[in-house]
Write an enzyme that holds these catalytic residues in place. Structure first.
Site, short mmCIF file in Angstrom:
data_model
loop_
_atom_site.label_atom_id
_atom_site.label_comp_id
_atom_site.label_asym_id
_atom_site.label_seq_id
_atom_site.Cartn_x
_atom_site.Cartn_y
_atom_site.Cartn_z
CB CYS A 1 5.62 -1.53 16.52
SG CYS A 1 7.30 -0.97 16.17
CD GLU B 1 -2.93 -1.17 2.32
OE1 GLU B 1 -4.09 -1.46 2.03
OE2 GLU B 1 -2.55 -0.90 3.47
CB CYS C 1 0.18 6.71 11.63
SG CYS C 1 0.66 8.30 11.03
CB CYS D 1 2.74 7.73 3.13
SG CYS D 1 3.24 6.60 4.44
CB CYS E 1 7.07 -4.46 9.13
SG CYS E 1 8.20 -3.46 10.14
CB CYS F 1 2.47 -0.94 13.80
SG CYS F 1 2.65 -0.57 12.04
N1 SAH Z 1 9.05 1.45 10.57
C1 SAH Z 1 9.20 2.88 10.50
C2 SAH Z 1 8.29 3.46 9.47
C3 SAH Z 1 6.82 3.43 9.81
S1 SAH Z 1 6.38 5.09 9.98
C4 SAH Z 1 9.00 3.47 11.87
O1 SAH Z 1 8.66 2.73 12.78
O2 SAH Z 1 9.27 4.64 12.07
C5 SAH Z 1 4.86 5.06 10.60
C6 SAH Z 1 4.72 5.83 11.90
O3 SAH Z 1 3.44 5.52 12.41
C7 SAH Z 1 5.72 5.39 12.95
O4 SAH Z 1 6.07 6.45 13.80
C8 SAH Z 1 4.92 4.37 13.70
O5 SAH Z 1 5.43 4.13 14.97
C9 SAH Z 1 3.57 5.05 13.72
N2 SAH Z 1 2.48 4.13 14.00
C10 SAH Z 1 2.43 2.80 13.83
N3 SAH Z 1 1.25 2.30 14.23
C11 SAH Z 1 0.53 3.35 14.64
C12 SAH Z 1 -0.79 3.49 15.14
N4 SAH Z 1 -1.58 2.43 15.31
N5 SAH Z 1 -1.21 4.73 15.44
C13 SAH Z 1 -0.40 5.81 15.25
N6 SAH Z 1 0.84 5.74 14.78
C14 SAH Z 1 1.30 4.53 14.49
#
Ligand code: SAH
Length: 340
Positions: A114, A90, A331, A103, A110, A117
């Site tokens: 986390c 996506e 995000c 984006c 991945c 996510c």
């Molecule tokens: N792997 C990289 C790139 C992903 S960026 C990273 O971790 O930075 C996407 C951003 O959205 C990151 O800051 C991630 O932590 C955040 N993110 C992931 N899941 C989320 C959620 N459920 N709500 C808000 N932000 C989230």
């Protein structure tokens, strides 16, 4: 077949020399691909027929198929691309008053795990190549007939876990003879792979580094992000300080606010202490609840209090607008798909 978009300009020159061609052809080909956005070699009319044939036989232009396109009520558009090997990823297009921001995903799946996510929910398949990352952008520009002005490496995947391809894609996107987006309009986000933060500092690319911090102590951060067990907060913050010293660029910290987890004033106080003296900016993200996710969104009231506390104590903080959440494009809501 080799993907011709995998080469940055210098590499393409070498590649052409290796097949007996003159290096200046690389600039012509770059212009056709990245400025004229052609989708086949036949359109490259200033190349001889013979060279076009040679290119066709040895290289692909890697043109993605659009499998699905969803538009949010706020104008955000989410693409599902067939990356031509049975996988799908996506990419999200956002419209801001200052232009279009894209984006991009960097991996199919991945590995970071986390807890908040969705990109982590399905097994990791592989890295995207530089040319595939670049094609995410070109495919959207072709489809919408627009010029994208900002690129954020914040889609599926951990950019610094696919280091060479990501850096190479930035070189192509940034090159004035390529896509020509200024480095200051490119942001790379990482969950905190410390050794590669040091590596990036040495690349001499002026892009913005974003760090997904989300918590201020190791106990809390490790519960949210397993990567913290490998690279704890002290090491991460030291790497950020060294990055700022080396590049003179400010860092952006992302902090996703989850109810009763990391969103009270004690957390804000700890955050101020942690970031004291650094040239930085904090991007607060109201956490998006995901399926089976352990975290809920903070209340608006808490989010505003948190922001105000930071701003009153010398840390510039803004709340990220939530774009595309009605189509799962916000995000943390992106995921890979398997077409087989
Ligand atoms: N792997 C990289 C790139 C992903 S960026 C990273 O971790 O930075 C996407 C951003 O959205 C990151 O800051 C991630 O932590 C955040 N993110 C992931 N899941 C989320 C959620 N459920 N709500 C808000 N932000 C989230």
């Amino acid at each position: 077949m080799k993907n011709i978009k995998d080469y940055n300009l210098e590499e393409l020159k070498k590649e052409l020399i290796s097949i007996g061609e003159k290096p200046f052809r690389a600039e012509q080909i770059f212009k056709w691909i990245y400025q004229d956005k052609v989708t086949n070699f036949d359109e490259m009319t200033n190349l001889s027929l013979e060279l076009r044939e040679k290119l066709k036989q040895n290289y692909s232009l890697c043109i993605f198929n659009i499998l699905k396109k969803q538009e949010s009520s706020d104008g955000t558009i989410k693409y599902l691309f067939d990356v031509l090997d049975g996988n799908a990823i996506e990419t999200v297009l956002m419209k801001y008053h200052h232009g279009y921001s894209l984006c991009v995903s960097t991996q199919i799946g991945c590995k970071m795990g986390c807890k908040f996510c969705a990109s982590t929910g399905i097994a990791f398949a592989r890295n995207l190549t530089a040319g595939e990352i670049v094609e995410e952008l070109l495919a959207v520009e072709r489809d919408q007939n627009i010029k994208i002005s900002n690129v954020v490496y914040m889609g599926i995947g951990e950019p610094l876990d696919n280091y060479e391809n990501v850096v190479n894609s930035i070189r192509i996107i940034n090159n004035p003879k390529g896509i020509n987006i200024g480095a200051r309009h490119i942001s790379v986000s990482t969950s905190g792979l410390v050794p590669n933060i040091y590596r990036l500092a040495e690349e001499n690319i002026q892009c913005t580094l974003s760090i997904s911090l989300h918590a201020t102590n190791n106990e809390k951060r490790s519960k949210m992000m397993p990567v913290n067990n490998r690279y704890p907060i002290e090491e991460l913050i030291q790497a950020c300080k060294d990055y700022i010293a080396k590049t003179n660029r400010r860092i952006s910290f992302e902090y996703a606010l989850a109810k009763d987890n990391n969103d009270n004033l004690e957390d804000a106080k700890e955050l101020v202490k942690l970031l004291k003296g650094m040239i930085c900016h904090v991007n607060l993200i109201p956490i998006n609840k995901i399926e089976n996710g352990a975290f809920d969104k903070s209340s608006n009231e808490n989010i505003i209090k948190f922001r105000d506390y930071l701003n009153e104590h010398g840390i510039v903080a803004t709340i990220r607008r939530e774009l595309g959440s009605d189509i799962d494009a916000a995000c943390g809501q992106l995921r890979r798909k398997n077409l087989k």
